[in-house]
Each structure stands twice: as C-alpha cells, then as structure tokens.
Design an enzyme around this catalytic site. Structure first.
Site, short mmCIF file in Angstrom:
data_model
loop_
_atom_site.label_atom_id
_atom_site.label_comp_id
_atom_site.label_asym_id
_atom_site.label_seq_id
_atom_site.Cartn_x
_atom_site.Cartn_y
_atom_site.Cartn_z
N SER A 123 -8.48 0.46 -4.51
CA SER A 123 -8.58 0.18 -6.07
C SER A 123 -9.67 -0.68 -6.05
CB SER A 123 -7.65 -0.85 -6.04
OG SER A 123 -7.59 -1.66 -7.25
N LYS A 183 -5.65 -2.63 -0.13
CA LYS A 183 -6.83 -1.75 -0.55
C LYS A 183 -7.88 -1.71 -0.20
CE LYS A 183 -4.14 0.62 -3.65
NZ LYS A 183 -3.58 2.30 -2.99
N TYR A 224 -2.13 -6.81 -2.60
CA TYR A 224 -2.49 -5.74 -2.76
C TYR A 224 -4.09 -5.69 -2.62
CZ TYR A 224 -3.85 -2.22 -6.28
OH TYR A 224 -4.33 -0.70 -6.80
#
Length: 265
Positions: free
Chosen positions: A148, A165, A161
């Site tokens: 991401s 990532k 997150y």
C-alpha cells in the site's frame, strides 16, 4: 512475438489469495484471460465460486479453496493444492491483508503483531511453501505482493497498517535477492481503490470528494488498474523486473483521507 504476446501466461498456474472480491478477484480473472489456470482462496466460498465461473468462462481452470488466510499455515497449504490440483506452480499473488486504522494509544502490541501476521507472515508462509514447487518447472517464476502507498508515506492512524505494508514491501526486495534469477519477486504500492475496504467511504459524499480531489489523477482506482500491474509483473512483459515496487496510486505522494484523529493532549 508481438509486444502483446509478452503479456500472455498461457498454461501457467497461479495462486491468488484474497480472491473472493476486489483486487484479488480482478487479478485472478486477468491472469485467466491472459491464459493461466488459477487457484483462488478467501473465506467465503460463494464469492469464490462467482469468480471461478468468470475464470472458466475465459476457458481456464479454477480451483476454489475456501480458507481463513489470516492463518499462515492455511496460506502455505495453497502451494501444494495448486501443484496437486493443476500440476505446476508458476505465479503467486499475495493479496490477502489489511488492518483497520487506529489511534496510536489504541494500537497495542497485540494489534501491531496481528497486522504484521496478516499482511506479512501469510505472504511469507505461502511464498516459502511455493518456492520448491516453482523450482520444479522450467522458466522464470513470479511472486507479487500487494502493499500500500501507506507503506511508503506517513498518515495519522495508519501506524499498524503502514508498518506492516512497509515490511511487506521490503520483504519483496529481500526475497528478490534470495530467489534470483529463477524467481522474480516484486510488489505494488496500491493507492485508494474502490473495493469493500472503501465501502464506508463511498457512503459519505464528503469523504469520497476528499479521496478524489486529493488524488492527482482525480479519481479512486479500480481493481482492474491493479490487476493490470500484477499481470505485467507476472508475465514475460516484466521478465527484467525484480525487487521492485510498482506505484499504482493515482499519483499520490501523501494520504488522501484525513481520519480527523485529534492531537494528543
């Protein structure tokens, strides 16, 4: 061979995780339309069957494996399922992952570790199980992981997150070094794509406007935008690319959604 022939993966076998909908489903269909047979896995069998029908309509085989892919062992089992069911293994797409944004003080160690397991450990488990089987076949093989843009930029609320990532992105670089020249390993930094993860945003016009106006290309991405990138990296078109992260994000250089988390007081 024409340039378009370089995007063919005829008679190759691919495994795509998180393939019940969104990016995973679009990727599985794209690979099938380019000539691959595909093993698809996710939690919900009904969603997988719908994707499998589209794959079969393209004239390719689909092997449906419902599984809880938050379990690294379940992810790893897909490699042998592909080899036993379809006779070879050429392409792995690590698409499963995701973590709900959270404030810093609400992000405890367990939450961080869960995010890492779901986004990184599962990809490693599947890829590690796949490599010996991929090496049994001739030619170059390919592993592509879906990261991401939050793995390369900073935004409030995305600590778990974004960290996971970012780790997945660097895992791709390191794995590429370990597995060259037989297996190419790459990743994609994905921007805002209209999948189930953005369903709640789509229901709020002000949030959708923010996503679009803060994206240089002026729109939210489509799952097929990412699928096209995966096909490039997995096919002979990308045969001179390894250890790289392709940015398919509408031109983003910073997050395009403010979660309105307050300053610490």
């Amino acid at each position: 061979m024409s340039i378009l022939d370089r995007f063919r993966v005829t008679d190759h076998v691919a495994v795509v995780t998180g393939a019940g909908r969104g990016i995973g489903a679009a990727t599985a269909v794209a690979l099938a339309q380019a000539g691959a047979d595909v093993v698809i896995s996710a939690r919900h069998a009904d969603q997988l069957e719908a994707v499998a029908e589209t794959i079969r309509a393209a004239g390719r085989s689909a092997l449906v494996v419902p599984a809880d892919l938050s379990d690294p062992d379940a992810a790893a089992s897909l490699a042998q399922a592909a080899y036993d069911g379809l006779g070879r293994l050429d392409i792995v797409v690590n698409n499963v992952g995701g973590t709900i944004p959270n404030a810093f003080l609400d992000t405890d160690v367990a939450y961080l570790e869960e995010s890492f397991r779901f986004n990184v450990s599962t990809a490693h488990a599947l890829s590690r199980a796949a490599v010996p089987l991929m090496l049994k076949g001739e030619g170059q093989k390919s592993i592509t992981s879906i990261s991401s843009m939050m793995g390369r930029t900073a935004g409030r609320g995305y600590l778990a997150y974004g960290t996971a990532k970012a780790a997945l992105a660097h895992w791709s670089r390191l794995a590429a070094t370990d597995l060259a020249p037989r297996i190419r390993v790459n990743g994609i930094f994905v921007g805002s794509v209209m999948t189930s993860a953005l369903e709640f945003v789509a229901q709020v016009p002000e949030m959708m406007e923010q996503l679009e106006t803060k994206t240089p290309l002026g729109r939210v991405g489509e799952a097929e935008d990412i699928a096209a990138g995966v096909l490039y990296l997995a096919s002979p078109a990308g045969q001179y690319v390894t250890g790289k992260l392709l940015e398919i994000d509408g031109g983003l250089q910073s997050p395009n959604l403010d979660l309105n988390l307050p300053d610490l007081m």
